[in-house]
Design a protein around this motif. Structure first.
Motif, short mmCIF file in Angstrom:
data_model
loop_
_atom_site.label_atom_id
_atom_site.label_comp_id
_atom_site.label_asym_id
_atom_site.label_seq_id
_atom_site.Cartn_x
_atom_site.Cartn_y
_atom_site.Cartn_z
N LYS A 40 6.80 7.86 1.71
CA LYS A 40 5.35 8.05 1.86
C LYS A 40 4.85 7.13 2.96
O LYS A 40 5.31 6.01 3.13
CB LYS A 40 4.64 7.73 0.55
N ASN A 41 3.84 7.61 3.72
CA ASN A 41 3.26 6.83 4.82
C ASN A 41 4.32 6.40 5.83
O ASN A 41 4.30 5.27 6.33
CB ASN A 41 2.53 5.59 4.28
N LYS A 42 5.21 7.32 6.12
CA LYS A 42 6.28 7.03 7.07
C LYS A 42 5.70 6.62 8.42
O LYS A 42 6.19 5.67 9.06
CB LYS A 42 7.17 8.27 7.23
N ALA A 43 4.64 7.31 8.85
CA ALA A 43 4.05 7.01 10.16
C ALA A 43 3.53 5.57 10.21
O ALA A 43 3.68 4.89 11.23
CB ALA A 43 2.92 7.99 10.46
N GLU A 44 2.95 5.11 9.11
CA GLU A 44 2.42 3.74 9.08
C GLU A 44 3.54 2.73 9.22
O GLU A 44 3.40 1.70 9.88
CB GLU A 44 1.65 3.50 7.79
N ILE A 45 4.67 3.00 8.56
CA ILE A 45 5.80 2.09 8.64
C ILE A 45 6.38 2.08 10.05
O ILE A 45 6.75 1.03 10.58
CB ILE A 45 6.88 2.47 7.62
N VAL A 46 6.44 3.26 10.68
CA VAL A 46 6.94 3.33 12.05
C VAL A 46 6.03 2.52 12.98
O VAL A 46 6.51 1.75 13.83
CB VAL A 46 7.02 4.81 12.53
N ILE B 223 -0.18 5.81 16.87
CA ILE B 223 0.10 6.22 15.49
C ILE B 223 -1.07 5.91 14.58
O ILE B 223 -1.47 6.73 13.73
CB ILE B 223 1.38 5.51 14.98
N ALA B 224 -1.67 4.73 14.75
CA ALA B 224 -2.80 4.33 13.91
C ALA B 224 -4.00 5.24 14.14
O ALA B 224 -4.69 5.63 13.20
CB ALA B 224 -3.17 2.88 14.19
N ARG B 225 -4.26 5.59 15.39
CA ARG B 225 -5.40 6.46 15.69
C ARG B 225 -5.16 7.87 15.14
O ARG B 225 -6.09 8.48 14.60
CB ARG B 225 -5.63 6.50 17.20
N LYS B 226 -3.97 8.33 15.27
CA LYS B 226 -3.65 9.67 14.77
C LYS B 226 -3.80 9.74 13.25
O LYS B 226 -4.28 10.74 12.72
CB LYS B 226 -2.23 10.05 15.17
N GLY B 227 -3.41 8.68 12.56
CA GLY B 227 -3.50 8.66 11.11
C GLY B 227 -4.79 8.08 10.58
O GLY B 227 -4.94 7.89 9.36
N ASN B 228 -5.74 7.77 11.50
CA ASN B 228 -7.02 7.18 11.10
C ASN B 228 -6.80 5.93 10.23
O ASN B 228 -7.46 5.72 9.21
CB ASN B 228 -7.87 8.21 10.34
N ASN B 229 -5.87 5.11 10.66
CA ASN B 229 -5.50 3.89 9.93
C ASN B 229 -6.16 2.68 10.60
O ASN B 229 -5.66 2.15 11.60
CB ASN B 229 -3.96 3.75 9.94
N LYS C 27 0.80 -1.22 0.00
CA LYS C 27 0.00 0.00 0.00
C LYS C 27 0.84 1.27 0.00
O LYS C 27 0.33 2.34 -0.22
CB LYS C 27 -0.92 0.01 1.23
N TRP C 28 2.11 1.15 0.34
CA TRP C 28 2.93 2.36 0.39
C TRP C 28 4.06 2.28 -0.62
O TRP C 28 4.57 1.23 -0.93
CB TRP C 28 3.48 2.61 1.79
N LYS C 29 4.42 3.43 -1.15
CA LYS C 29 5.47 3.57 -2.17
C LYS C 29 6.31 4.79 -1.84
O LYS C 29 5.91 5.62 -1.02
CB LYS C 29 4.85 3.72 -3.56
#
Length: 460
Positions: free
Chosen positions: A264-270, A300-306, A197-199
């Motif tokens: 991209k989507n650095k927060a998701e990877i962290v 992190i997930a809540r902050k990014g609505n993931n 999903k991320w690139k």
């Protein structure tokens, strides 16, 4: 490592053959080493002694599915009455199932995929589970299987090179199913789908002075991180929790040093890396540290609505709190996860585990309700093993609620399910429970009531 862990467990069991922690440690070490049959035997022994512990039930589930995943459909195996059967002689808890026909020890690391003489592909026993595990790749697997089912294609009338590619593709897909299902047989991993999903933030080549400095990455941060995540996952799958932990920490440090424009989507990877670190820490028994990393993943997930990351973090937090004995918190997180469940299989597991927590908390009505929900979900997907687990939970709740007659009915249903799945240890435990309950039922009948019933029978 696994060998040392096995030796430690065996040393502990020499002093006490019924030491529960020793049985579990030995089963886990054998499982990590690929000796799934022996691992299953020790999971059953532990479950027989402490049937209330979910670790042994989950161990039985994952070892059984790992065996099925590797050898395929048992009905399709041609048995022969020759060969050395000594390997199976020590497996007393597995009974006589499968003894008469294997020339040598089954190599459980081989892919589940096999082709028969006619070219048709043998599918793993539970195709629904395989579909959930593979996700988007399941359609590719079906297409490759369709090619392998074409007799003209299999007999070599097509391009031999294409045949080899198809065969290797199926072998790869089935090897991934084996890894995922061995590690988490209850629900599918989605790590690879998360990675797709991320690139990189930009497909254009950045200016040299703005290239991220990633050791070993050749300037291509996404390629480096994808490779690192693969290594982290493989190490954990192989039972090398320490190695997985060190790789995850190193990768996290690298990712945090990158600019947002470079990834991209650095927060998701962290968040994903915090999840990896927490999973490795659980395997190492460092539960409090694991909880801290899972908390960061959830933040992190809540902050990014993931929702994907949120579901993963809630799941892990429930697991770690349950292992710590904090069942209230486990119920809190798993209940929040329920609306994010990725299918009936995962819902079944969640209902069951929430019910087990309520049982530990002596909240028997709630335990019974969630047991019934788990049973209904397991029936819907046709999963006999989870029907058995849920049915036993319902029966145990009814015993605690002093509803003896209903509990007997639930245990009798569980006995039938144990026969269906071939679980001899569960059948024996359920049989003992039924004996005790029937004795209690007889003792609870007043003597004068017995006399009245006997008189009515004589009058009749």
């Amino acid at each position: 490592d696994n060998k040392n862990a096995l030796e430690d467990a065996e040393s502990a069991l020499k002093e006490d053959k019924e030491f529960v922690r020793g049985l579990y440690a030995k089963a886990e070490a054998l499982y990590a080493m690929g000796d799934f049959e022996y691992a299953l035997m020790f999971y059953h022994r532990g479950n027989k002694l402490r049937s209330e512990l979910s670790e042994f039930r989950l161990g039985i589930q994952k070892a059984t599915e790992a065996i099925d995943n590797c050898i395929g459909e048992r009905a399709a195996i041609r048995l022969e009455n020759k060969g050395d059967l000594s390997f199976f002689a020590a497996q007393e808890d597995l009974g006589k199932k499968g003894k008469a026909g294997l020339k040598k020890k089954v190599n459980l690391r081989q892919p589940a995929h096999q082709a028969n003489k006619g070219g048709a592909v043998q599918k793993p026993r539970n195709e629904k589970t395989v579909k959930q595990l593979l996700g988007e790749l399941h359609a590719d697997r079906e297409y490759l299987e369709k090619l392998m089912g074409d007799n003209d294609f299999v007999r070599g009338r097509g391009n031999p090179g294409v045949y080899d590619l198809v065969q290797s593709g199926l072998t790869y897909l089935d090897s991934r199913v084996e890894f995922w299902q061995q590690q988490q047989p209850i629900y599918a991993r989605k790590r690879e789908r998360e990675l797709r999903k991320w690139k990189p933030a930009a497909h254009t080549k950045p200016k040299p002075k703005k290239k991220p400095e990633v050791s070993g990455g050749g300037g291509d941060s996404s390629h480096f991180i994808l490779s690192a995540l693969e290594e982290i996952e493989d190490a954990l799958d192989a039972g090398n929790a320490e190695e997985s932990l060190e790789k995850a920490k190193s990768c996290l440090k690298t990712v945090e040093s990158l600019a947002e424009t470079a990834l991209k989507n650095k927060a998701e990877i962290v968040g994903h890396l915090h999840s990896c670190i927490g999973s490795a820490l659980i395997e190492l028994g460092r539960l409090s540290e694991a909880q801290g990393h899972f908390d960061l993943d959830l933040q992190i997930a809540r902050k990014g609505n993931n929702n994907e990351g949120k579901s993963r973090a809630l799941d892990n937090l429930g697991r770690v709190y349950a292992k710590m004995g904090n069942y209230e918190k486990a119920v809190e997180y798993w209940t929040e996860k329920l609306p994010l469940s990725r299918g009936k299989l995962e819902s079944t597991w969640l209902f069951h585990e929430i019910g087990r927590c309520h049982l530990e908390l002596k909240q028997y009505d709630e335990a019974h309700d969630y047991g019934e929900k788990a049973l209904a979900a397991a029936r819907e997907i046709g999963d006999d093993v989870w029907q058995l687990n849920a049915s036993v939970l319902v029966a145990q709740s009814e015993v605690k609620m002093d509803d003896v007659a209903t509990a007997i009915e639930s245990f009798e249903r569980s006995m039938k399910l144990a026969d269906v799945v071939g679980d001899a240890a569960s059948r024996e435990a359920i049989g003992k429970a039924l004996e005790e309950l029937n004795a209690r039922l007889v003792e609870s009948v007043p003597p004068d009531q017995d006399e009245e019933e006997e008189a009515e029978m004589n009058d009749g």
